[in-house]
Motif scaffolding. Structure first.
Motif, PDB file in Angstrom:
ATOM      1  N   ARG A  79       0.753  -1.202   0.120  1.00 49.20           N
ATOM      2  CA  ARG A  79      -0.134  -0.233   0.080  1.00 49.20           C
ATOM      3  C   ARG A  79       0.854   1.155  -0.100  1.00 49.20           C
ATOM      4  NH1 ARG A  79      -5.193   1.014   0.630  1.00 49.20           N
ATOM      5  NH2 ARG A  79      -5.769  -1.344   1.363  1.00 49.20           N
ATOM      6  N   PRO A  89      -3.654   0.359  -2.719  1.00 50.65           N
ATOM      7  CA  PRO A  89      -2.953  -1.062  -2.487  1.00 50.65           C
ATOM      8  C   PRO A  89      -2.543  -1.495  -4.056  1.00 50.65           C
ATOM      9  CG  PRO A  89      -5.174  -1.324  -2.519  1.00 50.65           C
ATOM     10  CD  PRO A  89      -5.101   0.224  -2.861  1.00 50.65           C
ATOM     11  N   GLU A 135       1.288  -4.870   3.707  1.00 44.81           N
ATOM     12  CA  GLU A 135       0.032  -4.893   4.382  1.00 44.81           C
ATOM     13  C   GLU A 135      -0.684  -6.264   4.355  1.00 44.81           C
ATOM     14  OE1 GLU A 135      -4.316  -3.065   3.208  1.00 44.81           O
ATOM     15  OE2 GLU A 135      -2.981  -1.527   4.054  1.00 44.81           O
ATOM     16  N   ALA A 139      -3.291  -8.994   3.631  1.00 42.96           N
ATOM     17  CA  ALA A 139      -4.588  -8.926   3.057  1.00 42.96           C
ATOM     18  C   ALA A 139      -5.534  -9.678   3.750  1.00 42.96           C
ATOM     19  CB  ALA A 139      -4.409  -9.200   1.465  1.00 42.96           C
ATOM     20  N   SER A 140      -7.063  -9.697   3.399  1.00 47.92           N
ATOM     21  CA  SER A 140      -7.680 -10.539   4.193  1.00 47.92           C
ATOM     22  C   SER A 140      -7.700 -12.018   3.689  1.00 47.92           C
ATOM     23  CB  SER A 140      -9.197 -10.029   3.891  1.00 47.92           C
ATOM     24  OG  SER A 140      -9.664 -10.021   2.540  1.00 47.92           O
ATOM     25  N   GLU A 156      -9.137  -6.108  -0.980  1.00 47.32           N
ATOM     26  CA  GLU A 156      -8.690  -4.894  -0.886  1.00 47.32           C
ATOM     27  C   GLU A 156      -8.357  -3.940  -2.229  1.00 47.32           C
ATOM     28  OE1 GLU A 156      -7.733  -7.453   2.347  1.00 47.32           O
ATOM     29  OE2 GLU A 156      -7.550  -7.858   0.071  1.00 47.32           O
TER      30      GLU A 156
END
Length: 143
Positions: free
Chosen positions: A40, A47, A66, A68-69, A103
C-alpha cells in the motif's frame, strides 16, 4: 510436434515455486506462514499487487507491506489441459485464474478444489496456501 510431453526436462525441476530475492523475501516468508501480503502506498493510499518497490499509481517509493484478508472474487479463469513444465503435467487439468482481492488489487493465481463447471465471474473465493504459494478456492459451504 507430436503431442507428447517434453522428455528433455529434468524430473527434479519445479516451475511452480518462487525464486525469492531480498525484496520479495518478506512476501514469500509471510506466504509460508499462511498470510497474503499486498503493498500500500503511504502517499496516495492505493494498494497494489504484485509486490513492487514503488507505487504503480503515483510512482512513490513510500510503500509498505499490509496483510490482506485473503477474500476475493473470481474475475476470469481458464482450464489448462496441457502443460509440459514440471509439476504442472501431473496437475492437469487445473484452473488458472485472476481474482479481485477484497482490498482492490487484481491477482493471478490458481483455483484449487473448485470444480470448473461451478465457476462464475464474481464467485467469492478465499486464499489457501500450497507449499508457501497462495492459491484460491471457493469457501467450504459455498460450493
Amino acid at each position: 510436434m507430436t503431442g507428447e510431453p517434453r522428455s528433455d526436462l529434468r524430473s527434479d525441476l519445479r516451475f511452480d515455486l518462487p525464486e525469492t530475492d531480498a525484496f520479495t523475501r518478506t512476501y514469500w516468508d509471510a506466504a509460508g506462514q499462511g498470510r497474503l501480503l499486498i503493498r500500500r502506498c503511504a502517499d496516495c493510499g492505493r494498494p497494489h499487487h504484485y509486490p513492487r518497490e514503488f507505487c504503480p499509481h503515483c510512482w512513490s517509493e513510500n510503500v509498505t507491506w499490509e496483510t490482506a484478508s485473503g477474500h476475493a472474487t473470481l474475475y476470469t479463469w481458464s482450464v489448462v489441459h496441457r502443460n509440459d513444465l514440471p509439476p504442472f503435467g501431473q496437475r492437469v487439468p487445473y484452473v488458472a485464474a485472476v481474482v479481485d482481492l477484497a482490498e482492490g488489487p487484481r491477482m493471478m493465481t490458481e483455483l484449487v478444489d473448485s470444480p470448473p463447471a461451478e465457476l462464475r465471474a464474481g464467485t467469492p473465493v478465499e486464499a489457501v496456501f500450497r507449499e508457501g504459494v497462495p492459491v484460491f478456492r471457493i469457501p467450504a459451504g459455498k460450493k
